[in-house]
Structures are given as structure tokens and as C-alpha cells.
Design an enzyme around this catalytic site. Structure first.
Site, PDB file in Angstrom:
ATOM      1  N   THR A  11       0.820  -1.208   0.000  1.00 24.34           N
ATOM      2  CA  THR A  11       0.000   0.000   0.000  1.00 24.34           C
ATOM      3  C   THR A  11       0.856   1.262   0.000  1.00 24.34           C
ATOM      4  OG1 THR A  11      -1.502   1.270   1.416  1.00 24.34           O
ATOM      5  CG2 THR A  11      -0.096  -0.284   2.535  1.00 24.34           C
ATOM      6  N   GLU A  24       0.266   3.562   1.947  1.00 27.36           N
ATOM      7  CA  GLU A  24       0.250   4.072   3.331  1.00 27.36           C
ATOM      8  C   GLU A  24       1.583   3.854   4.041  1.00 27.36           C
ATOM      9  OE1 GLU A  24      -3.210   3.443   5.671  1.00 27.36           O
ATOM     10  OE2 GLU A  24      -4.551   3.671   3.962  1.00 27.36           O
ATOM     11  N   TYR A  70      -1.952  -0.487  10.933  1.00 31.85           N
ATOM     12  CA  TYR A  70      -2.053  -1.189   9.643  1.00 31.85           C
ATOM     13  C   TYR A  70      -0.843  -0.863   8.765  1.00 31.85           C
ATOM     14  CZ  TYR A  70      -3.271  -1.659   4.697  1.00 31.85           C
ATOM     15  OH  TYR A  70      -3.234  -1.942   3.351  1.00 31.85           O
TER      16      TYR A  70
HETATM   17  P1  NAD Z   1      -9.499  -7.487   2.176  1.00 33.13           P
HETATM   18  O1  NAD Z   1      -9.513  -7.188   3.621  1.00 33.13           O
HETATM   19  O2  NAD Z   1     -10.707  -7.206   1.358  1.00 33.13           O
HETATM   20  O3  NAD Z   1      -9.131  -9.020   1.931  1.00 33.13           O
HETATM   21  C1  NAD Z   1      -8.082  -9.640   2.595  1.00 33.13           C
HETATM   22  C2  NAD Z   1      -8.200 -11.149   2.382  1.00 33.13           C
HETATM   23  O4  NAD Z   1      -7.069 -11.760   3.033  1.00 33.13           O
HETATM   24  C3  NAD Z   1      -9.453 -11.755   3.001  1.00 33.13           C
HETATM   25  O5  NAD Z   1     -10.058 -12.647   2.085  1.00 33.13           O
HETATM   26  C4  NAD Z   1      -8.938 -12.504   4.219  1.00 33.13           C
HETATM   27  O6  NAD Z   1      -9.694 -13.661   4.546  1.00 33.13           O
HETATM   28  C5  NAD Z   1      -7.533 -12.879   3.785  1.00 33.13           C
HETATM   29  N1  NAD Z   1      -6.626 -13.065   4.923  1.00 33.13           N
HETATM   30  C6  NAD Z   1      -6.412 -12.225   5.963  1.00 33.13           C
HETATM   31  N2  NAD Z   1      -5.526 -12.757   6.827  1.00 33.13           N
HETATM   32  C7  NAD Z   1      -5.169 -13.965   6.307  1.00 33.13           C
HETATM   33  C8  NAD Z   1      -4.279 -14.976   6.731  1.00 33.13           C
HETATM   34  N3  NAD Z   1      -3.599 -14.874   7.878  1.00 33.13           N
HETATM   35  N4  NAD Z   1      -4.122 -16.070   5.960  1.00 33.13           N
HETATM   36  C9  NAD Z   1      -4.819 -16.197   4.790  1.00 33.13           C
HETATM   37  N5  NAD Z   1      -5.699 -15.277   4.363  1.00 33.13           N
HETATM   38  C10 NAD Z   1      -5.867 -14.168   5.103  1.00 33.13           C
HETATM   39  O7  NAD Z   1      -8.232  -6.702   1.595  1.00 33.13           O
HETATM   40  P2  NAD Z   1      -8.062  -5.961   0.197  1.00 33.13           P
HETATM   41  O8  NAD Z   1      -8.616  -4.601   0.299  1.00 33.13           O
HETATM   42  O9  NAD Z   1      -8.520  -6.870  -0.870  1.00 33.13           O
HETATM   43  O10 NAD Z   1      -6.475  -5.825   0.146  1.00 33.13           O
HETATM   44  C11 NAD Z   1      -5.692  -6.902  -0.387  1.00 33.13           C
HETATM   45  C12 NAD Z   1      -4.222  -6.509  -0.244  1.00 33.13           C
HETATM   46  O11 NAD Z   1      -3.947  -5.320  -0.955  1.00 33.13           O
HETATM   47  C13 NAD Z   1      -3.781  -6.271   1.196  1.00 33.13           C
HETATM   48  O12 NAD Z   1      -2.482  -6.796   1.346  1.00 33.13           O
HETATM   49  C14 NAD Z   1      -3.779  -4.768   1.314  1.00 33.13           C
HETATM   50  O13 NAD Z   1      -2.840  -4.347   2.277  1.00 33.13           O
HETATM   51  C15 NAD Z   1      -3.374  -4.359  -0.075  1.00 33.13           C
HETATM   52  N6  NAD Z   1      -3.871  -3.047  -0.533  1.00 33.13           N
HETATM   53  C16 NAD Z   1      -5.186  -2.723  -0.416  1.00 33.13           C
HETATM   54  C17 NAD Z   1      -5.633  -1.505  -0.911  1.00 33.13           C
HETATM   55  C18 NAD Z   1      -7.094  -1.111  -0.840  1.00 33.13           C
HETATM   56  O14 NAD Z   1      -7.429   0.030  -1.189  1.00 33.13           O
HETATM   57  N7  NAD Z   1      -8.001  -1.987  -0.445  1.00 33.13           N
HETATM   58  C19 NAD Z   1      -4.737  -0.615  -1.504  1.00 33.13           C
HETATM   59  C20 NAD Z   1      -3.393  -0.982  -1.591  1.00 33.13           C
HETATM   60  C21 NAD Z   1      -2.972  -2.207  -1.116  1.00 33.13           C
HETATM   61  O1  DAU Z   2      -4.191   3.950   0.511  1.00 35.30           O
HETATM   62  C1  DAU Z   2      -4.386   2.571   0.396  1.00 35.30           C
HETATM   63  C2  DAU Z   2      -5.232   2.070   1.546  1.00 35.30           C
HETATM   64  O2  DAU Z   2      -6.563   2.508   1.292  1.00 35.30           O
HETATM   65  C3  DAU Z   2      -5.199   0.561   1.702  1.00 35.30           C
HETATM   66  O3  DAU Z   2      -3.891   0.157   2.024  1.00 35.30           O
HETATM   67  C4  DAU Z   2      -6.165   0.110   2.796  1.00 35.30           C
HETATM   68  O4  DAU Z   2      -6.183  -1.302   2.867  1.00 35.30           O
HETATM   69  C5  DAU Z   2      -7.549   0.622   2.437  1.00 35.30           C
HETATM   70  O5  DAU Z   2      -8.462   0.280   3.460  1.00 35.30           O
HETATM   71  C6  DAU Z   2      -7.525   2.130   2.242  1.00 35.30           C
HETATM   72  O6  DAU Z   2      -7.246   2.798   3.495  1.00 35.30           O
HETATM   73  P1  DAU Z   2      -8.026   4.136   3.916  1.00 35.30           P
HETATM   74  O7  DAU Z   2      -7.913   4.337   5.362  1.00 35.30           O
HETATM   75  O8  DAU Z   2      -7.625   5.277   3.044  1.00 35.30           O
HETATM   76  O9  DAU Z   2      -9.519   3.693   3.473  1.00 35.30           O
HETATM   77  P2  DAU Z   2     -10.948   3.921   4.153  1.00 35.30           P
HETATM   78  O10 DAU Z   2     -11.963   3.528   3.149  1.00 35.30           O
HETATM   79  O11 DAU Z   2     -11.019   3.316   5.511  1.00 35.30           O
HETATM   80  O12 DAU Z   2     -10.991   5.505   4.323  1.00 35.30           O
HETATM   81  C7  DAU Z   2     -10.831   6.376   3.204  1.00 35.30           C
HETATM   82  C8  DAU Z   2     -10.878   7.800   3.738  1.00 35.30           C
HETATM   83  O13 DAU Z   2     -12.206   8.096   4.174  1.00 35.30           O
HETATM   84  C9  DAU Z   2      -9.983   8.033   4.956  1.00 35.30           C
HETATM   85  O14 DAU Z   2      -9.415   9.317   4.875  1.00 35.30           O
HETATM   86  C10 DAU Z   2     -10.954   7.945   6.136  1.00 35.30           C
HETATM   87  C11 DAU Z   2     -12.256   8.453   5.556  1.00 35.30           C
HETATM   88  N1  DAU Z   2     -13.501   7.847   6.103  1.00 35.30           N
HETATM   89  C12 DAU Z   2     -13.572   6.493   6.162  1.00 35.30           C
HETATM   90  C13 DAU Z   2     -14.727   5.875   6.647  1.00 35.30           C
HETATM   91  C14 DAU Z   2     -14.804   4.365   6.743  1.00 35.30           C
HETATM   92  C15 DAU Z   2     -14.566   8.652   6.473  1.00 35.30           C
HETATM   93  O15 DAU Z   2     -14.481   9.889   6.380  1.00 35.30           O
HETATM   94  N2  DAU Z   2     -15.700   8.044   6.935  1.00 35.30           N
HETATM   95  C16 DAU Z   2     -15.817   6.691   7.055  1.00 35.30           C
HETATM   96  O16 DAU Z   2     -16.873   6.205   7.526  1.00 35.30           O
END
Ligand code: NAD
Ligand code: DAU
Length: 361
Positions: free
Chosen positions: A137, A139, A162
């Protein structure tokens, strides 16, 4: 006929992992094994379209379970690992950091260790071609002020539990490459959005709160800025990186779509007004400003020119078209999200409590 390329995808039942699996499985010459622990964030329904295909297999397993992971490596004999399994929600990491250390740090360490053991006994040509791709990420780089942009050379300054756990995982993977020669590649991406997104995250949460006529919680004043990438664009980038990325390199992936949180929320409200109008006013009337997230990073922005220049990737979806597709998807697919809201997570505020007390060793 050439042997299929076998890819072990961890976290394939999650939001991005399932998009990766849906992207890869229908392609000729690719077989996928999805290794997932099925935490609260997982949903096998997200894979309905591909789970019946011969090129797809599933193993319910924890990446931190070394013995199980070792057997999966031996049995599946992968050519590459795409490691997405993680605890992913910043607010939950504030309430309960332990799971994040366990899955993201210890889990990544154990997975890398088993990948190394497996890789070391591969015949030379297979070992040369093997890749361990860690998906991370933006982050990890901390926060930006009003200006600036993260490049692959930005210093690591994670601020949330995180982000700290993902930064640790990045360092472990890079070290396994440098010290042991494991052919690793890393990518760091900005905020993903799109279909099958668990409704604890901003965009799906706002859509479902809006549909329910409930207060839409905006943290602080909604001035924080995120860069948004449509999840299917990310899945395409990840395939390019695992197949053609340079060993030891990391690649930033971003959407070129910076928006304040308030802009995102208002955009969703306006789409809902058009696609599912309320009888008594605009969805914007539901917006409520609530106490800010502790340690809330102000701004993220990603420079993805390295990926663009070396592998020719760029996002195809604009934020406006992607957001409309996403809102429409939630309107059309309540079969997917209604069971989550009823059984697993009903939209309550997370991330304001003190961290859980953990037993001393
Ligand atoms: P998510 O929370 O939707 O899914 C995570 C998955 O990993 C789930 O299916 C969960 O069951 C599995 N998991 C968790 N712990 C585990 C373990 N110990 N063993 C096996 N499986 C396990 O997450 P996401 O949003 O799809 O993110 C996927 C990856 O991408 C993560 O590594 C996250 O850090 C990264 N990422 C996410 C975002 C975003 O915006 N969502 C952005 C950049 C990077
Ligand atoms: O930047 C990449 C990351 O983006 C990933 O690594 C994380 O897995 C993913 O969850 C996401 O993190 P954020 O913290 O940015 O996502 P989230 O959707 O939780 O929040 C997005 C922004 O919105 C953040 O600034 C917090 C704000 N927020 C979030 C929620 C859930 C609100 O204002 N209200 C809310 O209810």
C-alpha cells in the site's frame, strides 16, 4: 501444449484478491490456487463467476500456518505467488492491532520462509522464472502535505498500526530477496474501489448508508485526500508486475484521481440522487461530520510513471465512470452485500476505541 502457469494467490477471497482471481482464471494457460483464511473480510460469493472453472482451486488456510503452506507449495507447485492476504482496514487496526501483526507481519514472514524453502529445491530454470510478488500500500510512505507525491524512493514513514504492519511486511519481503536471493517484486498501491468491496471502507459504506437513509459519517471535515484506483485496473497492473516486473524492484500503482473525502462522498450522493432518488431531499442531507480518525493521514498521492514507462500500464477507468459503475453495481447486487450487513457488519463506527489489551508473554 505448453504447461499452464500456476499462480498461488493469497487473500483471493478478499476485495482486490477476488478481482485478481476473476481476472486471471478465465485466461488460457493460467491456473490459480486461492489460499485464504476466510476472515470476516472474505467472501467466496465474490468468486461465483469463476469458482466452477477447472483452472481454479481453493484452499482454506492461514498464511501463518507454515506446515499447511508448505504442503500447498508442494502439491500445487506454483510458478509465482501473488501475496495479497492481509488485515486491511485502518480503523480495525486502531481497535485491535494484534491481528495485523499476526497476519501481515508474522504471516508474511512465514509465507516468505516457505516460498524460500520451496524455491530452493526447484530445478534451475524454474527457480530463475519463479516470482514472489508482495502487494502493498501507499500508506507505508506516511502522509503528504498539500503538495508532493510518493515515488518508489520515498522514505517509509507508516503512521497507523495497519501501515506499520504492511511496511514491516515490505521490509521482510525485500530482505528475503536481498539476503536469500528469493526473486521478489513489490507493488504499493493507492485506494482501490469497485464491486465486491467490503462495506467497512469509505465508498461502499457511503453507498449503503445512503441507500438506508442513514447518516453518512465523514471523519473530521472531510478534507483528507486519497488517490482512487478502480480495482480492475489494479488487477491488470498486478498481472503485468508479476509476469514482467524486474526482480528486486518495487512499483507504485495509482489512479491519478486525487479527491478530498468530502468530494467523494458528495459524488456518491449525487449519483444516488440520480439513480435512486429519495422522496424527501438529497442524499447530501444525510452527510454528518463525526470525530476524526486518530492519527489520520492528510494526503496520499502516487507517482506511477515507473510502472507506466517500464511496463506500459495506465489506469483505464476515470474516477467518475468508475464511481458510477460502482454505485450501479451495489444497486444491482444486494444479494452480495445484504448478508454481510445482516450477519457481519452493520456499519457501526470503528477505530475510536482504545487498543485491545493483549496478554503479556
Ligand atoms: P481485504 O480485507 O478485502 O481481503 C483480505 C483477504 O485476506 C481476506 O479474504 C482474508 O480472509 C484474507 N486473509 C487475511 N488474513 C489472512 C491470513 N492470515 N491467511 C490467509 N488469508 C488471510 O483486503 P483488500 O482490500 O482486498 O487488500 C488486499 C491486499 O492489498 C492487502 O495486502 C492490502 O494491504 C493491499 N492493498 C489494499 C488496498 C485497498 O485500497 N483496499 C490498496 C493498496 C494495497
Ligand atoms: O491507501 C491505500 C489504503 O486505502 C489501503 O492500504 C487500505 O487497505 C484501504 O483500506 C484504504 O485505506 P483508507 O484508510 O484510506 O480507506 P478507508 O476507506 O477506511 O478511508 C478512506 C478515507 O475516508 C480516509 O481518509 C478515512 C475516511 N472515512 C472512512 C470511513 C470508513 C470517512 O471519512 N468516513 C468513514 O466512515
Amino acid at each position: 501444449m505448453a504447461e499452464a502457469k500456476r499462480i498461488l494467490v493469497t487473500g483471493g477471497a478478499g476485495f482486490i484478491g477476488s478481482a485478481v482471481v476473476r481476472h486471471l482464471v478465465p485466461q488460457a494457460g493460467i491456473e490459480v490456487l486461492n489460499l485464504d483464511k476466510l476472515t470476516y473480510a472474505a467472501n467466496l460469493d465474490s468468486l461465483r463467476g469463476v469458482s466452477g472453472m477447472a483452472a481454479y482451486r481453493f484452499a482454506e488456510a492461514d498464511i501463518a500456518d507454515s506446515a499447511r503452506v508448505a504442503r500447498i507449495f508442494t502439491d500445487f507447485h506454483p510458478h509465482a505467488v501473488m501475496h495479497l492476504a492481509a488485515e486491511s482496514h485502518v480503523d480495525r487496526s486502531i481497535d485491535g492491532p494484534e491481528d495485523f501483526i499476526q497476519s501481515n507481519v508474522v504471516g508474511t514472514y512465514r509465507l516468505a520462509q516457505e516460498a524460500l524453502r520451496y524455491w530452493r529445491q526447484l530445478p534451475h530454470a524454474e527457480a530463475e522464472a519463479f516470482r514472489f510478488h508482495h502487494i502493498s500500500t501507499d500508506e507505508v510512505f506516511g502522509e503528504l502535505g498539500a503538495t508532493g507525491i510518493f515515488t518508489e524512493d520515498s522514505p517509509y514513514r507508516p503512521n497507523s498500526p495497519y501501515a506499520a504492519s504492511k511496511a514491516s511486511a515490505d521490509h521482510i519481503v525485500r530482505a528475503w530477496g536481498r539476503t536469500y536471493g528469493l526473486p521478489v517484486v513489490l507493488s504499493n498501491c493507492s485506494n482501490n474501489y469497485g464491486p465486491y468491496h467490503f462495506p467497512e471502507k469509505l465508498i461502499p459504506l457511503v453507498i449503503l448508508k445512503g441507500l438506508a437513509g442513514e447518516t453518512i459519517p465523514v471523519y473530521g471535515k472531510g478534507e483528507q485526500i486519497r488517490d482512487w484506483l478502480f480495482v480492475e485496473d489494479h488487477a491488470r497492473a498486478l498481472q503485468l508486475i508479476v509476469e514482467r516486473g524486474e526482480v528486486g524492484e518495487s512499483y507504485n500503482v495509482g489512479g491519478g484521481s486525487e479527491r478530498t473525502n468530502l468530494q467523494v462522498v458528495q459524488g456518491i450522493c449525487d449519483l444516488l440522487d440520480r439513480l435512486r432518488p429519495r422522496h424527501d431531499g438529497s442524499h447530501r442531507d444525510l452527510i454528518g461530520f463525526v470525530p476524526d480518525r486518530p492519527g489520520h493521514d492528510f494526503r496520499y498521492a502516487i507517482d506511477y510513471t515507473h510502472l507506466e514507462n517500464t511496463l506500459g500500464w495506465r489506469p483505464l477507468e476515470s474516477f467518475e465512470s468508475g464511481l458510477e459503475k460502482t454505485v450501479q453495481w451495489y444497486l444491482d447486487n444486494d444479494w452480495w452485500w445484504r448478508p454481510i450487513v445482516e450477519r457481519h457488519y452493520a456499519g457501526q463506527r470503528l477505530g475510536l476505541s482504545k487498543p485491545e489489551a493483549t496478554a503479556p508473554n
